[in-house]
Write an enzyme that holds these catalytic residues in place. Structure first.
Site, PDB file in Angstrom:
ATOM      1  N   ALA A 177     -12.732  15.679   2.326  1.00  0.00           N
ATOM      2  CA  ALA A 177     -13.682  14.969   3.174  1.00  0.00           C
ATOM      3  C   ALA A 177     -14.819  15.891   3.605  1.00  0.00           C
ATOM      4  CB  ALA A 177     -12.961  14.391   4.392  1.00  0.00           C
ATOM      5  N   GLY A 178     -14.480  17.078   4.097  1.00  0.00           N
ATOM      6  CA  GLY A 178     -15.501  17.977   4.628  1.00  0.00           C
ATOM      7  C   GLY A 178     -16.403  18.542   3.546  1.00  0.00           C
ATOM      8  N   ARG A 236       7.014   3.830   0.495  1.00  0.00           N
ATOM      9  CA  ARG A 236       7.500   5.075   1.110  1.00  0.00           C
ATOM     10  C   ARG A 236       8.304   4.865   2.375  1.00  0.00           C
ATOM     11  NH1 ARG A 236       2.189   8.965   0.227  1.00  0.00           N
ATOM     12  NH2 ARG A 236       2.488   9.014  -2.012  1.00  0.00           N
ATOM     13  N   GLY A 285     -14.375  21.717   8.463  1.00  0.00           N
ATOM     14  CA  GLY A 285     -13.396  21.357   7.449  1.00  0.00           C
ATOM     15  C   GLY A 285     -14.030  21.333   6.080  1.00  0.00           C
TER      16      GLY A 285
HETATM   17  C1  FAD Z   1       1.999  17.879  -0.521  1.00  0.00           C
HETATM   18  C2  FAD Z   1       1.010  16.767  -0.400  1.00  0.00           C
HETATM   19  C3  FAD Z   1       0.747  15.938  -1.479  1.00  0.00           C
HETATM   20  C4  FAD Z   1      -0.178  14.900  -1.389  1.00  0.00           C
HETATM   21  N1  FAD Z   1      -0.425  14.113  -2.482  1.00  0.00           N
HETATM   22  C5  FAD Z   1      -1.355  13.136  -2.397  1.00  0.00           C
HETATM   23  C6  FAD Z   1      -1.677  12.343  -3.544  1.00  0.00           C
HETATM   24  O1  FAD Z   1      -1.122  12.506  -4.617  1.00  0.00           O
HETATM   25  N2  FAD Z   1      -2.635  11.392  -3.413  1.00  0.00           N
HETATM   26  C7  FAD Z   1      -3.290  11.174  -2.234  1.00  0.00           C
HETATM   27  O2  FAD Z   1      -4.155  10.322  -2.191  1.00  0.00           O
HETATM   28  N3  FAD Z   1      -3.006  11.926  -1.150  1.00  0.00           N
HETATM   29  C8  FAD Z   1      -2.064  12.893  -1.195  1.00  0.00           C
HETATM   30  N4  FAD Z   1      -1.783  13.644  -0.081  1.00  0.00           N
HETATM   31  C9  FAD Z   1      -2.579  13.460   1.143  1.00  0.00           C
HETATM   32  C10 FAD Z   1      -3.945  14.116   0.991  1.00  0.00           C
HETATM   33  O3  FAD Z   1      -3.839  15.287   0.243  1.00  0.00           O
HETATM   34  C11 FAD Z   1      -4.575  14.480   2.323  1.00  0.00           C
HETATM   35  O4  FAD Z   1      -4.469  13.424   3.209  1.00  0.00           O
HETATM   36  C12 FAD Z   1      -6.064  14.786   2.156  1.00  0.00           C
HETATM   37  O5  FAD Z   1      -6.255  15.700   1.126  1.00  0.00           O
HETATM   38  C13 FAD Z   1      -6.656  15.302   3.432  1.00  0.00           C
HETATM   39  O6  FAD Z   1      -7.978  15.734   3.196  1.00  0.00           O
HETATM   40  P1  FAD Z   1      -8.922  16.144   4.372  1.00  0.00           P
HETATM   41  O7  FAD Z   1     -10.206  16.556   3.768  1.00  0.00           O
HETATM   42  O8  FAD Z   1      -8.961  15.058   5.379  1.00  0.00           O
HETATM   43  O9  FAD Z   1      -8.204  17.369   5.105  1.00  0.00           O
HETATM   44  P2  FAD Z   1      -7.685  18.799   4.569  1.00  0.00           P
HETATM   45  O10 FAD Z   1      -7.751  18.934   3.113  1.00  0.00           O
HETATM   46  O11 FAD Z   1      -6.397  19.044   5.250  1.00  0.00           O
HETATM   47  O12 FAD Z   1      -8.768  19.810   5.120  1.00  0.00           O
HETATM   48  C14 FAD Z   1      -8.847  20.186   6.456  1.00  0.00           C
HETATM   49  C15 FAD Z   1      -9.938  21.215   6.569  1.00  0.00           C
HETATM   50  O13 FAD Z   1     -10.253  21.409   7.920  1.00  0.00           O
HETATM   51  C16 FAD Z   1     -10.273  22.769   8.245  1.00  0.00           C
HETATM   52  N5  FAD Z   1      -9.909  22.856   9.651  1.00  0.00           N
HETATM   53  C17 FAD Z   1      -8.933  22.181  10.322  1.00  0.00           C
HETATM   54  N6  FAD Z   1      -8.960  22.496  11.632  1.00  0.00           N
HETATM   55  C18 FAD Z   1      -9.971  23.365  11.792  1.00  0.00           C
HETATM   56  C19 FAD Z   1     -10.501  24.052  12.917  1.00  0.00           C
HETATM   57  N7  FAD Z   1     -10.011  23.894  14.142  1.00  0.00           N
HETATM   58  N8  FAD Z   1     -11.535  24.899  12.704  1.00  0.00           N
HETATM   59  C20 FAD Z   1     -12.070  25.077  11.466  1.00  0.00           C
HETATM   60  N9  FAD Z   1     -11.612  24.433  10.383  1.00  0.00           N
HETATM   61  C21 FAD Z   1     -10.578  23.593  10.542  1.00  0.00           C
HETATM   62  C22 FAD Z   1      -9.311  23.419   7.293  1.00  0.00           C
HETATM   63  O14 FAD Z   1      -9.624  24.775   7.137  1.00  0.00           O
HETATM   64  C23 FAD Z   1      -9.598  22.597   6.031  1.00  0.00           C
HETATM   65  O15 FAD Z   1     -10.720  23.131   5.397  1.00  0.00           O
HETATM   66  C24 FAD Z   1      -0.846  14.678  -0.168  1.00  0.00           C
HETATM   67  C25 FAD Z   1      -0.580  15.492   0.929  1.00  0.00           C
HETATM   68  C26 FAD Z   1       0.349  16.512   0.830  1.00  0.00           C
HETATM   69  C27 FAD Z   1       0.653  17.316   2.051  1.00  0.00           C
END
Ligand code: FAD
Ligand code: SF4
Ligand code: FES
Lengths: 248, 637
Positions: free
Chosen positions: B44-45, B330, B40
């Site tokens: 986070a990643g 929400r 990821g």
């Molecule tokens: C439209 C929208 C608006 C938002 N607005 C806000 C906001 O204003 N403020 C706030 O705090 N939060 C907001 N959120 C929530 C927030 O954006 C997300 O919870 C957060 O960014 C998630 O980050 P992450 O790094 O955990 O995962 P993600 O950014 O989803 O990253 C996941 C990563 O994992 C990789 N991956 C997944 N599965 C696999 C696999 N099997 N093999 C290889 N790679 C894989 C993907 O390629 C990607 O790189 C919003 C969410 C949405 C949908």
């Protein structure tokens, strides 16, 4: 509405491609362009035909994944819009639409409409950053940044890395993409220490990746869904020249 | 399965600093001997991969996207919280901690949340240093706004593109380490399975999405930062490719999955416009600062909004929650919209929509001021719907948006499988039963920049595992199983597309395990899902070649996992005989329709252990102690 689509099909990078023609019927004007292609693909699957591969992810105009040449225009006819935000109400019943991948030597086709844009990542890896290891940072308000600089930096930072600028350019130059990053970081006080190293490294990598050079036709700006301005290119060229004079 | 939360002892304010001191360190010269896999490249990643590489670890970083910058974090609009108190309005680490615990409806772990509030300060500093262009005042100092119903202005933002700018910051830090060779980046590689050796997470199996090649990779520890599972509902605000596969495969290998029923339904999204709908678009919550939400008082009133006089409108949030009104949290805003529509007072096609009306704000402040605040959102709305929100009220409806549930982790972010760490939305740790606005970005970056770099050292220094390589049977077997699954999917050649199964499951989940749930509906879903799954494995049609770009095949694999995961989610929702946060069980509500928590029986995280396909998973409980915030009913009246 009913439409005729001429879509580029290509099995893989080395195979020869060709256009195939498809009819799609009963398309709602509320659909997005990509939803129209979803409809086509569902119908192809149901007929036992291999669906058309095209890239997309957020479908909100922000991830930069979607990348279609629609009637010869990157991202289609609507200004400042990505393909995924283009809606079918911009088309008329009976229209013929040609859909192609981005075409550039540095963006080889993987399949159908999917191209490899990793050249952009490699350019960033050469210098599209400010070196600030985790834990090094002073307080966020320690360095006030004049609002005009912050605003311009922001506008340049809005680039989504889609590659439409390259697809629009007759030389397949990546100048707008690179200039956007050079400007974003080069305008900020934090970006000063590496400013000239950065521009040199990025421009050189851009050349190595096989992107063409900029001849100031400005088609990139017109195609850019984030309306990144060509004045960034002028700024990049000035920095690059200065870097050369300084011996960077 | 043993759940040891490893919460450090001592007062809440000093737990994290004491713990950092107590954690064993890896000698700098030894760090380069350790390899860490990070799956990821979202906030986070990317933050984790960059920070671990800076410390000297060898990092292998994977994403199924063509570039790390495309992770779904890019789409976050509103902002990121931090208890900087730059506005001098009474914010503090303790207040952010308190708000998050309360906002999560008392279903999160206090110690984790306090740490999150503490490191929120460092996040902003780090991002500014990387060049993230946060909004600024004319003074040149950082600007803040109040967001998601917070009573203080603690949200940092970059117009409507906060997620993009933060991700580009993390991506640039990651790119630097890729350029230097410290991180090996693998794009277009999807993790298909987790590899365990001696019960420890030691590697992953991947499929190359361009060539179809199945490979495995070995390491000393694995971090999953693979995002949330809102796409179990088919329609959500998540990107099309978001999925549960990585987390679910880890669950099948023994990682406990916590609170899958805690899902967040965001109140302000553009309603569904037809069967062709492929995803839903969020309209930033900030719109609720100036927009007023209403429906007609009369059922089935289909006059255009302009012809419905003031006294025939029901501004239901203002009526029911006078002190928070349109800014109610929400879960409450979403449920109220559903109630109004269930009552036959919804607007727009299909009657599943409510008005978000800017007429008052425009007449008070002028169109120009409104456009300066929300111009790009209004444009986006018009692009999608063809309607001009300056002239007619927006129509909005709630949509699945975020998932609070996820793989269970201890205080060190380690799952129940030793060596498997889980970061960001993929874990369950900080938001309890409901997440506050602008807190997910904060958590993703906290986990990646400021928690895992410390805690993984503690694990590696203590675990002392022997070296492994991909020639070992464990790896070969996992590769073989993945190859078999792919071959199976390709060979079925049935009659239905993967999308049609995804849609069928999504509709069922939305109907039975969506904004409101009840025992009967959940039992029906638990009956029905296995039947859909069975049909899928007999009748799905995946065309094309496995050794090429093949999005149908990618989707089919993800849908297959959703078809198992959905069932577990329903079990969780069924067992939780209370309403809390995003989990609303119709049987458990107060007389005026508010969620009724049951702290005596349910103040715990429900953690599920896999027991085999189609079998009910086993439930384990981590009980939650509230020592610093008093358990209280969340009231926004
Ligand atoms: C439209 C929208 C608006 C938002 N607005 C806000 C906001 O204003 N403020 C706030 O705090 N939060 C907001 N959120 C929530 C927030 O954006 C997300 O919870 C957060 O960014 C998630 O980050 P992450 O790094 O955990 O995962 P993600 O950014 O989803 O990253 C996941 C990563 O994992 C990789 N991956 C997944 N599965 C696999 C696999 N099997 N093999 C290889 N790679 C894989 C993907 O390629 C990607 O790189 C919003 C969410 C949405 C949908
Ligand atoms: S400059 Fe514009 S067209 Fe080029 S990659 Fe960036 S957003 Fe796309
Ligand atoms: S799909 Fe993300 S910008 Fe078009």
């Amino acid at each position: 509405m009913n439409l005729t689509l001429h879509i580029w099909r290509q099995e893989n990078t080395t195979a020869e491609g060709r256009f195939s023609t498809y009819r799609v019927e009963e398309i709602s004007p509320d659909m997005s362009f990509l939803e129209m292609l979803d409809v086509l693909n569902e119908r192809l699957i149901n007929k036992g035909e291999v669906p058309v591969e095209f890239e997309h992810d957020c479908r909100e105009g922000i991830c930069g994944t979607c990348s279609l040449m629609v009637n010869g225009v990157p991202h289609g006819p609507e200004k400042g819009t990505t393909t995924c935000q283009l809606h079918m109400r911009k088309f008329k019943d009976g229209d013929e639409i040609t859909i192609e991948p981005w075409r550039a030597k540095a963006f080889p086709v993987l399949k159908d409409l999917v191209v490899d844009r990793s050249a952009f990542d490699r350019i960033i890896q050469k210098g599209g950053y400010i070196s600030a290891n985790t834990g090094n940072a002073p307080d966020g308000n320690a360095i006030p940044i004049p609002k005009p600089d912050a605003d311009w930096a922001f506008e340049a930072a809005a680039c989504i890395g889609c590659g439409a600028c390259v697809a629009a350019c007759k030389n397949a130059s990546a100048s707008l993409f690179v200039a956007a990053k050079v400007t974003h970081l080069g305008l900020l006080p934090q970006g000063q220490p590496e400013r000239y190293l950065r521009v040199t490294a990025m421009v050189e990598q851009m050349d190595q990746e096989g992107f063409g050079s900029c001849t100031n036709t400005y088609d990139c700006e017109g195609a850019c869904p984030k309306q990144i301005s060509v004045r960034n290119i002028a700024r990049m060229n000035r920095d690059y020249l200065k870097a050369k004079i300084m011996g960077n | 399965m043993k759940l040891d939360s490893k919460i450090p002892s001592g007062p809440i304010e000093s737990k994290w600093s004491n713990h950092k001191f107590d954690l064993k360190l890896v000698n700098p010269a030894n760090k380069r001997k350790y390899t860490v896999i990070v799956v990821g490249t979202g906030l986070a990643g990317a933050a984790a991969a960059a920070s671990l590489a800076e410390l000297g670890y060898k990092v292998l970083c994977f994403t199924y996207h063509d570039s790390p910058r495309r992770a779904h974090s890019i789409a976050a609009q509103g902002g990121i919280n931090a208890a900087k108190n730059y506005q001098n309005d009474g914010d503090s680490v303790h207040r952010l901690f308190y708000d998050t615990i309360k906002g999560g409806d008392f279903r999160a772990r206090e110690a984790n949340v306090h740490r999150l509030a503490e490191v929120s300060l460092n996040i902003i500093d780090q991002c500014v240093a990387q060049g993230v262009p946060f909004a600024r005042e004319y003074s040149g100092y950082l600007s803040n706004r109040s967001f998601g119903g917070a009573q203080v202005s603690r949200t940092f933002y970059a117009r409507g593109q906060t997620g993009q700018q933060l991700l580009i910051g993390a991506y640039s830090a990651l790119s630097k380490m890729v350029g230097s060779g410290a991180v090996k980046l693998f794009t277009r590689k999807e993790m298909m399975d987790l590899v365990l050796v001696n019960g420890h997470a030691r590697g992953i199996v991947t499929r190359d999405l361009a060539t179809g090649k199945i490979e495995s990779f070995a390491a000393d520890a694995v971090c999953l930062a693979t995002g949330g599972y809102s796409n179990v509902f088919y329609l959500s605000t998540n990107a099309m490719a978001c999925n549960v596969t990585a987390a679910f495969r880890a669950y099948k290998k023994g990682a406990g999955f916590a609170n899958p029923c805690y899902t967040q339904i965001h109140p302000t999204c553009i309603p569904v416009s037809g069967d062709h709908q492929s995803k839903l678009t969020l309209m930033s919550e900030s719109l609720r600062n100036d927009g007023r939400i209403w429906v007609p008082k009369k059922q089935g009133d289909n006059r255009p909004p302009s012809q419905i006089p003031e006294d025939e409108r029901d501004y239901y949030l203002e009526r029911k929650y006078p002190s928070f009104g349109n800014l109610s949290p929400r879960d409450i805003a979403s449920r109220s919209a559903k109630e109004a529509c269930d009552d036959g007072r919804g607007v727009g096609p299909g009657g599943r929509g409510v008005y978000l009306d800017f007429a008052d704000a425009i007449s008070r402040l002028g169109e120009k001021a409104i456009s300066a605040r929300y111009g790009n959102l209004f444009d986006m709305y018009q692009q999608i719907t063809g309607e001009n929100p300056y002239k007619v009220p927006m129509r909005i409806y709630p949509a699945p948006h975020y998932t609070m549930g996820g793989l269970w982790v201890d205080y060190n972010l380690m799952s129940t499988i030793p060596g498997l760490h889980v970061l960001g939305e993929a874990n369950f740790s900080d938001h309890g039963a409901n997440r506050l606005g602008a807190s997910a970005l904060m958590q993703g970056l906290a986990d990646g920049y400021f928690v895992i770099p410390y805690t993984i050292g503690g694990y590696l220094a203590e675990a002392k595992q022997s070296a492994v390589n991909t020639d070992m049977t464990e790896f070969k077997l996992a590769v073989k199983q993945t190859e078999e699954q792919i071959a199976k999917l390709i060979s079925i050649k049935g009659k239905r597309s993967p999308t049609s199964f995804h849609r069928e499951l999504g509709l069922l989940m939305w109907d039975k395990c969506g904004m409101a749930r009840n025992e009967q509906g959940l039992k029906q879903a638990i009956d029905k899902i296995p039947a859909i799954r069975e049909e899928f494995w007999q009748n799905v049609n995946v065309l094309g070649d496995a050794a090429n770009v093949n999005q149908s095949l990618e989707l089919a694999g993800r849908v297959a996992d959703f078809l198992e995961f959905g069932e577990m989610m329903c079990h969780d929702a069924l067992h939780r005989n209370e309403s809390c946060g995003g989990h609303f069980r119709e049987e458990y509500q107060t007389e005026d329709g508010e969620a009724k928590r049951n702290d005596d029986e349910f103040a715990y995280a429900g953690v599920w252990e896999y027991t085999g396909l189609g079998k009910k998973p086993n439930l384990h409980k981590e009980s939650l102690a509230f020592e610093n915030v008093k358990l209280a009913t969340r009231s926004y009246k």
